[in-house]
Scaffold this motif. Structure first.
Motif, short mmCIF file in Angstrom:
data_model
loop_
_atom_site.label_atom_id
_atom_site.label_comp_id
_atom_site.label_asym_id
_atom_site.label_seq_id
_atom_site.Cartn_x
_atom_site.Cartn_y
_atom_site.Cartn_z
N PHE A 126 -1.95 -62.31 10.93
CA PHE A 126 -3.20 -63.07 10.86
C PHE A 126 -3.94 -62.61 9.61
O PHE A 126 -4.35 -61.45 9.53
CB PHE A 126 -4.05 -62.84 12.11
N ASP A 127 -4.08 -63.48 8.64
CA ASP A 127 -4.66 -63.15 7.34
C ASP A 127 -6.12 -63.60 7.31
O ASP A 127 -6.40 -64.80 7.30
CB ASP A 127 -3.85 -63.85 6.25
N PRO A 128 -7.06 -62.66 7.26
CA PRO A 128 -8.48 -63.02 7.29
C PRO A 128 -8.95 -63.76 6.03
O PRO A 128 -10.05 -64.29 6.02
CB PRO A 128 -9.19 -61.68 7.45
N THR A 129 -8.12 -63.84 5.00
CA THR A 129 -8.54 -64.58 3.81
C THR A 129 -8.30 -66.07 3.95
O THR A 129 -8.76 -66.85 3.12
CB THR A 129 -7.84 -64.07 2.53
N VAL A 130 -7.59 -66.49 5.02
CA VAL A 130 -7.33 -67.92 5.20
C VAL A 130 -7.79 -68.44 6.57
O VAL A 130 -7.56 -69.60 6.89
CB VAL A 130 -5.83 -68.27 5.00
N MET A 131 -8.41 -67.58 7.36
CA MET A 131 -8.84 -68.01 8.69
C MET A 131 -9.95 -67.10 9.22
O MET A 131 -10.13 -66.00 8.75
CB MET A 131 -7.66 -67.96 9.67
N VAL A 132 -10.67 -67.61 10.18
CA VAL A 132 -11.69 -66.81 10.86
C VAL A 132 -10.99 -65.95 11.88
O VAL A 132 -10.18 -66.43 12.67
CB VAL A 132 -12.73 -67.71 11.56
N MET A 133 -11.28 -64.67 11.83
CA MET A 133 -10.67 -63.72 12.79
C MET A 133 -11.61 -63.57 13.97
O MET A 133 -12.78 -63.21 13.81
CB MET A 133 -10.44 -62.37 12.12
N ARG A 134 -11.11 -63.87 15.16
CA ARG A 134 -11.90 -63.71 16.38
C ARG A 134 -11.32 -62.56 17.19
O ARG A 134 -10.12 -62.39 17.25
CB ARG A 134 -11.87 -64.99 17.20
N ARG A 135 -12.16 -61.82 17.82
CA ARG A 135 -11.70 -60.70 18.65
C ARG A 135 -11.95 -60.97 20.09
O ARG A 135 -12.73 -61.60 20.56
CB ARG A 135 -12.40 -59.42 18.21
#
Length: 135
Positions: A126-135
């Protein structure tokens, strides 16, 4: 305004992206996802559930392997690769309903969608530069 509307409507009719393709897979939508890259690229890794048909082979293989009424989505390596466009063009010449998955394999993997190689499923990234990271 009309030109812009026509342009973007046309793009959306013939392009899709990894997130939408993954959602369509999960929803059970009817289409076949085709990896149009070469053999070495396929062996390195591919989208889970994809069919391998290098763009140079489409003219001779498509009619015997993919029903004519089956919608097709093609992909290649990345935004820097035009094999997806070459594959889409060939499928369109054969009369298939076809769209290109923009971003290709690179963005599929970077967005954390399932991918595999001959050894089986690969660890999702999961690359945070291309998507929103949800936890």
């Amino acid at each position: 305004m009309t030109l812009a509307h026509e342009y973007f409507s046309t793009r959306l009719a013939f392009e899709t992206d990894p997130s939408d393709v993954y959602a369509a897979q999960k929803a059970g939508e009817r289409f076949v996802l085709v990896d149009v890259r070469g053999d070495d690229a396929w062996l390195q890794g591919r989208v889970s559930g994809a069919v391998h048909m290098p763009y140079r082979d489409i003219a001779e293989r498509a009619a015997t392997e993919i029903p004519a009424d089956m919608p097709v989505v093609v992909y290649c390596w990345s935004p820097g690769c035009n094999a997806g466009q070459k594959g889409a063009l060939e499928f369109s010449r054969l009369g298939y309903e076809v769209r290109e998955m923009i971003g290709g394999y690179e963005y599929w993997v970077r967005e954390g969608q399932p991918f595999e190689n001959d050894e089986g499923p690969c660890e999702r990234v999961f690359d945070p530069t291309v998507m929103v990271m949800r936890r």
